[in-house]
Design a protein around this motif. Structure first.
Motif, PDB file in Angstrom:
ATOM      1  N   SER A   1       0.803  -1.218   0.000  1.00 47.98           N
ATOM      2  CA  SER A   1       0.000   0.000   0.000  1.00 47.98           C
ATOM      3  C   SER A   1       0.836   1.268   0.000  1.00 47.98           C
ATOM      4  O   SER A   1       0.330   2.349  -0.318  1.00 47.98           O
ATOM      5  CB  SER A   1      -0.945   0.020   1.214  1.00 47.98           C
TER       6      SER A   1
ATOM      7  N   CYS B   1      -0.877   4.544  -1.332  1.00 52.34           N
ATOM      8  CA  CYS B   1      -1.427   5.459  -0.332  1.00 52.34           C
ATOM      9  C   CYS B   1      -0.497   6.620   0.010  1.00 52.34           C
ATOM     10  O   CYS B   1      -0.961   7.755   0.178  1.00 52.34           O
ATOM     11  CB  CYS B   1      -1.779   4.673   0.935  1.00 52.34           C
TER      12      CYS B   1
ATOM     13  N   THR C   1      -8.803   9.997   3.612  1.00 49.35           N
ATOM     14  CA  THR C   1      -9.416   9.011   4.506  1.00 49.35           C
ATOM     15  C   THR C   1      -9.358   7.617   3.902  1.00 49.35           C
ATOM     16  O   THR C   1      -9.011   6.631   4.576  1.00 49.35           O
ATOM     17  CB  THR C   1     -10.872   9.395   4.800  1.00 49.35           C
TER      18      THR C   1
ATOM     19  N   GLY D   1      -5.731   6.344   3.979  1.00 54.55           N
ATOM     20  CA  GLY D   1      -5.344   5.948   5.324  1.00 54.55           C
ATOM     21  C   GLY D   1      -5.946   4.615   5.724  1.00 54.55           C
ATOM     22  O   GLY D   1      -5.273   3.768   6.336  1.00 54.55           O
ATOM     23  N   ALA D   2      -7.228   4.406   5.371  1.00 59.60           N
ATOM     24  CA  ALA D   2      -7.904   3.158   5.733  1.00 59.60           C
ATOM     25  C   ALA D   2      -7.273   1.970   5.002  1.00 59.60           C
ATOM     26  O   ALA D   2      -7.072   0.895   5.590  1.00 59.60           O
ATOM     27  CB  ALA D   2      -9.389   3.266   5.398  1.00 59.60           C
TER      28      ALA D   2
ATOM     29  N   MET E   1      -4.216   1.732   3.936  1.00 63.64           N
ATOM     30  CA  MET E   1      -2.885   1.482   4.475  1.00 63.64           C
ATOM     31  C   MET E   1      -2.956   0.763   5.822  1.00 63.64           C
ATOM     32  O   MET E   1      -2.151  -0.141   6.089  1.00 63.64           O
ATOM     33  CB  MET E   1      -2.128   2.801   4.617  1.00 63.64           C
ATOM     34  N   VAL E   2      -3.904   1.128   6.645  1.00 65.18           N
ATOM     35  CA  VAL E   2      -4.076   0.443   7.933  1.00 65.18           C
ATOM     36  C   VAL E   2      -4.410  -1.027   7.697  1.00 65.18           C
ATOM     37  O   VAL E   2      -3.856  -1.931   8.344  1.00 65.18           O
ATOM     38  CB  VAL E   2      -5.166   1.133   8.770  1.00 65.18           C
ATOM     39  N   PHE E   3      -5.326  -1.279   6.747  1.00 70.10           N
ATOM     40  CA  PHE E   3      -5.671  -2.667   6.425  1.00 70.10           C
ATOM     41  C   PHE E   3      -4.453  -3.431   5.934  1.00 70.10           C
ATOM     42  O   PHE E   3      -4.230  -4.587   6.312  1.00 70.10           O
ATOM     43  CB  PHE E   3      -6.782  -2.708   5.372  1.00 70.10           C
ATOM     44  N   ASP E   4      -3.662  -2.794   5.080  1.00 66.35           N
ATOM     45  CA  ASP E   4      -2.506  -3.461   4.491  1.00 66.35           C
ATOM     46  C   ASP E   4      -1.475  -3.832   5.548  1.00 66.35           C
ATOM     47  O   ASP E   4      -0.863  -4.902   5.482  1.00 66.35           O
ATOM     48  CB  ASP E   4      -1.876  -2.549   3.434  1.00 66.35           C
ATOM     49  N   VAL E   5      -1.277  -2.964   6.514  1.00 64.70           N
ATOM     50  CA  VAL E   5      -0.336  -3.256   7.600  1.00 64.70           C
ATOM     51  C   VAL E   5      -0.790  -4.490   8.372  1.00 64.70           C
ATOM     52  O   VAL E   5       0.018  -5.347   8.754  1.00 64.70           O
ATOM     53  CB  VAL E   5      -0.198  -2.037   8.532  1.00 64.70           C
ATOM     54  N   MET E   6      -2.103  -4.603   8.565  1.00 65.90           N
ATOM     55  CA  MET E   6      -2.649  -5.728   9.325  1.00 65.90           C
ATOM     56  C   MET E   6      -2.734  -7.010   8.488  1.00 65.90           C
ATOM     57  O   MET E   6      -2.656  -8.109   9.026  1.00 65.90           O
ATOM     58  CB  MET E   6      -4.033  -5.360   9.856  1.00 65.90           C
TER      59      MET E   6
END
Length: 380
Positions: A9, A13, A42, A45-46, A48-53
């Motif tokens: 991401s 992102c 927004t 950011g969402a 990228m957060v998903f991709d990290v997890m």
């Protein structure tokens, strides 16, 4: 930094978040425009957060180093592909005016079959990575890299020069042993060269910034003209996205023309699209989806592009095959450029990926032996 470069991401992102931030710096945004900027930030950011997890990462540098390209069936097919592209680059320069030499305005003239030739010569950005990965002979490798970098300048194609520099830099980084520091000096030189060429070609293609009537901020106006060109094109996509969202403008024609071959022109110049500045008509990857399907469609296209990028990363496993790498280089680049203009959801992008898949299938059909010639220096 290596960990960030392995995060899929990051290629989608981070550029969007950066360009949205630049948009707020470059312009004194009119009322209602901030809504579009917040929407893009927004969603980025969402994702990228998903991709990290989610956990999927690009292969480590050790995996790229472990895969041998020189002297393989892959390199044989890739070099034949490169030769095919070079032929069309030569045809482009000999059959039609050279924009950098004849007239800058000729870069947009595609009559007389030039558009068909350009579909092939546009793939010149693959020449540097193929040369770096598949050729041992120094002169042949240098020739491939130079053709990939010089041809876009001659035809005043800033997009292709960026694609070539980007792919060159990524290959250098991916093939760097983890025990050694990343080649930041070389990458910085490539970035400076790309930025300089972009600024100069921007002036040649579009003239001066005095003709651009947009609500620029005072801080932006005080900067050097070359820097202003870079910031303008980096921020124009999010700005136009926010502008047309605020105006509630709807038109599905642009999306249809983009995804359906020969359906019509994708150009926004000379149309009734209510841009704030008609001569700054770039839009983000997601603008056609916004015009056709509204904000929900734009967000859905961002998610779809991220899913496509993840697919390209997954193809680098269990081994970083050459054509899988070319697919990832293409997808990561169109993601990087998504704030600027539509390049992912086009039939030409899908066609390039289809060609790579076909070439990869061809590699599997070739005899399992060395198909290279020592005479041209690509064998071990």
């Amino acid at each position: 930094m290596r960990a960030l470069l392995r995060l899929p991401s990051a290629y989608l992102c981070l550029p969007m978040l950066l360009t949205c931030g630049l948009t707020m710096f470059v312009y004194d945004l009119p009322p209602g425009y901030m809504e579009g900027i917040v929407l893009l930030m927004t969603a980025s950011g969402a994702i990228m957060v998903f991709d990290v997890m989610a956990g999927l990462r690009l292969p480590s540098s050790a995996a790229f180093l472990a895969h041998r390209y020189v002297g393989t069936r892959e390199s044989f097919v890739a070099l034949a592909f490169a030769a095919f592209i070079i032929v069309f680059c030569v045809l482009d320069l000999t059959l039609f005016p050279i924009p950098l030499i004849d007239a800058p305005s000729s870069y947009a003239r595609m009559e007389g079959g030039r558009d068909h030739v350009r579909h092939i010569s546009d793939m010149c950005w693959v020449l540097p990575p193929i040369g770096m990965l598949c050729v041992r002979n120094k002169w042949l490798r240098t020739t491939l890299v130079l053709i990939g970098l010089v041809f876009p300048v001659l035809v005043i194609d800033r997009n292709r020069i960026f694609a070539a520099l980007f792919s060159t830099a990524l290959v250098m980084v991916f093939r760097r042993d983890a025990s050694r520091p990343l080649p930041w000096r070389t990458v910085l030189v490539l970035a400076i060269v790309g930025a300089t060429v972009f600024s100069v070609l921007g002036v040649l293609r579009s003239g001066t910034l005095e003709t651009v009537a947009l609500p620029f901020s005072d801080d932006y106006r005080s900067m050097p003209v070359g820097v202003r060109w870079l910031l303008l094109y980096a921020s124009a996509g999010p700005y136009n996205f926010a502008s047309l969202l605020a105006k509630h403008y709807a038109n599905a024609t642009f999306l249809i023309n983009q995804v359906v071959p020969m359906a019509g022109s994708v150009a926004t110049a000379g149309t009734d699209i209510p841009l704030d500045a008609s001569n700054i008509n770039v839009g983000s990857e997601f603008l056609p989806f916004l015009l056709a399907l509204g904000p929900v469609g734009a967000i859905a296209s961002m998610i779809a592009l991220y899913a496509w990028l993840r697919w390209s990363v997954s193809r680098l496993y269990p081994r970083a095959s050459l054509f899988g790498l070319l697919i990832f280089l293409r997808m990561s680049y169109v993601c990087l450029m998504s704030p600027f203009a539509p390049q992912a959801f086009t039939w030409t992008n899908a066609g390039f990926i289809a060609v790579c898949l076909l070439l990869q299938a061809l590699v599997a059909l070739l005899p399992n032996r060395r198909e290279t010639a020592t005479a041209i220096g690509i064998s071990t």
